[in-house]
Design a protein around this motif. Structure first.
Motif, PDB file in Angstrom:
ATOM      1  N   GLY A  19      19.134  21.591  85.849  1.00  0.00           N
ATOM      2  CA  GLY A  19      20.418  21.517  85.800  1.00  0.00           C
ATOM      3  C   GLY A  19      21.028  20.936  84.294  1.00  0.00           C
ATOM      4  N   LEU A  37      14.638  20.623  89.906  1.00  0.00           N
ATOM      5  CA  LEU A  37      15.911  21.052  89.853  1.00  0.00           C
ATOM      6  C   LEU A  37      16.962  20.316  88.921  1.00  0.00           C
ATOM      7  N   GLY A  66      26.886  19.257  95.374  1.00  0.00           N
ATOM      8  CA  GLY A  66      25.412  19.000  95.243  1.00  0.00           C
ATOM      9  C   GLY A  66      25.293  17.747  96.182  1.00  0.00           C
ATOM     10  N   PHE A 125      23.483  21.681  90.623  1.00  0.00           N
ATOM     11  CA  PHE A 125      21.943  21.557  90.726  1.00  0.00           C
ATOM     12  C   PHE A 125      21.395  20.241  90.385  1.00  0.00           C
ATOM     13  N   LEU A 126      22.100  19.597  89.397  1.00  0.00           N
ATOM     14  CA  LEU A 126      21.564  18.052  88.734  1.00  0.00           C
ATOM     15  C   LEU A 126      21.774  17.187  89.898  1.00  0.00           C
ATOM     16  N   GLN A 144      25.037  23.650 104.431  1.00  0.00           N
ATOM     17  CA  GLN A 144      24.714  24.277 103.094  1.00  0.00           C
ATOM     18  C   GLN A 144      25.828  25.281 102.676  1.00  0.00           C
ATOM     19  N   TRP A 157      22.023  17.760  92.956  1.00  0.00           N
ATOM     20  CA  TRP A 157      21.172  17.723  94.432  1.00  0.00           C
ATOM     21  C   TRP A 157      19.902  17.390  94.011  1.00  0.00           C
ATOM     22  N   GLY A 158      19.389  17.739  92.945  1.00  0.00           N
ATOM     23  CA  GLY A 158      17.861  17.536  92.527  1.00  0.00           C
ATOM     24  C   GLY A 158      17.613  15.954  92.300  1.00  0.00           C
ATOM     25  N   VAL A 203      28.268  24.554  88.636  1.00  0.00           N
ATOM     26  CA  VAL A 203      26.906  25.408  89.414  1.00  0.00           C
ATOM     27  C   VAL A 203      26.020  24.362  88.979  1.00  0.00           C
ATOM     28  N   PHE A 204      25.883  24.191  87.493  1.00  0.00           N
ATOM     29  CA  PHE A 204      24.678  23.457  86.998  1.00  0.00           C
ATOM     30  C   PHE A 204      24.969  21.819  87.423  1.00  0.00           C
TER      31      PHE A 204
END
Lengths: 144, 87
Positions: free
Chosen positions: A77, A73, A43, A124-125, A22, A127-128, A120-121
């Protein structure tokens, strides 16, 4: 794979290696605008660390990262990325033209931080979504 | 960008690809495919594309293998020619 595979080595090694994955993933995400890597790759690494916990720790991993958290998440994102894109449209630029995002600020600074937040966004997108795909495959569908 | 490394990586890559298609045990096929992705990442890095190599290592060698392994729980593990004719 919701049952925990009963092995001491697997348990200890996965617990030790997940924070390292991580931290490296955060490095890849936050240095994506001038190094190899970026939101997508970071991500994917974050999703890989979460899925490793899902496999090795079993049901315990759902306490920290619930089955519906992946979808939330991903939704956060996507929404934040779209808002970032439309923010510059509101002040006279094109979609994702960061130089217009905040009126009155220097364009160079805005473009630097605009690319950073887009990465960054996207992180998140991705990853989720990947965790949601895994949860959907193992539990037969994710509910709200 | 040494051509010898490229050459031998490419040869092993083709061997892995043929092996993944030919092997009858699907679990072994997933493992070989993961190794194929890892070699592909090495080749990308060697050819001077670290960005693509990072993507291939993270997505091809980790996530795709996990998703295929999870999918294997729902299908029979061995590729059986007689069952395919019935289906």
């Amino acid at each position: 794979m919701t049952s925990r595979y009963d092995s001491l080595f697997l348990d200890v090694v996965s617990r030790a290696i997940v924070p390292l994955i991580q931290i490296f993933a955060l490095y890849v995400v936050t240095h994506g605008h001038y190094d190899p890597g970026g939101g997508f790759q970071g991500g994917v690494m974050l999703a890989a660390s979460t899925i490793l916990l899902r496999i090795s720790q079993g049901d315990e991993s759902y306490e920290r990262f619930s089955a519906s958290a992946g979808l939330y998440l991903a939704g956060f994102g996507a929404l934040a990325f779209a808002l970032l894109g439309f923010m510059s449209m509101a002040f006279g630029g094109n979609f994702l033209e960061y130089g217009y995002a905040v009126p009155g600020m220097d364009g160079v600074v805005l473009r630097y931080w605009g690319i950073f937040f887009a990465e960054v966004f996207i992180g998140f997108l991705v990853w989720g979504s990947l965790v949601a795909i895994y949860d959907g495959l193992t539990t037969g569908g994710v509910d709200e | 960008m040494t051509w010898e490394i490229d050459f031998w990586l490419m040869i092993i890559l083709i061997m892995f690809a043929v092996l993944a298609l030919e092997v009858k045990d699907l679990l072994a096929a997933v493992g070989i495919l993961t190794g194929y992705s890892f070699l592909m990442a090495l080749l990308f890095a060697e050819l001077g594309a670290p960005d693509v190599a990072l993507t291939e290592a993270a997505l091809g060698a980790a996530i795709t293998g996990i998703f295929l392994l999870v999918t294997l729980r729902f299908v029979s593990r061995r590729e059986d020619p007689e069952e395919e004719e019935d289906a």
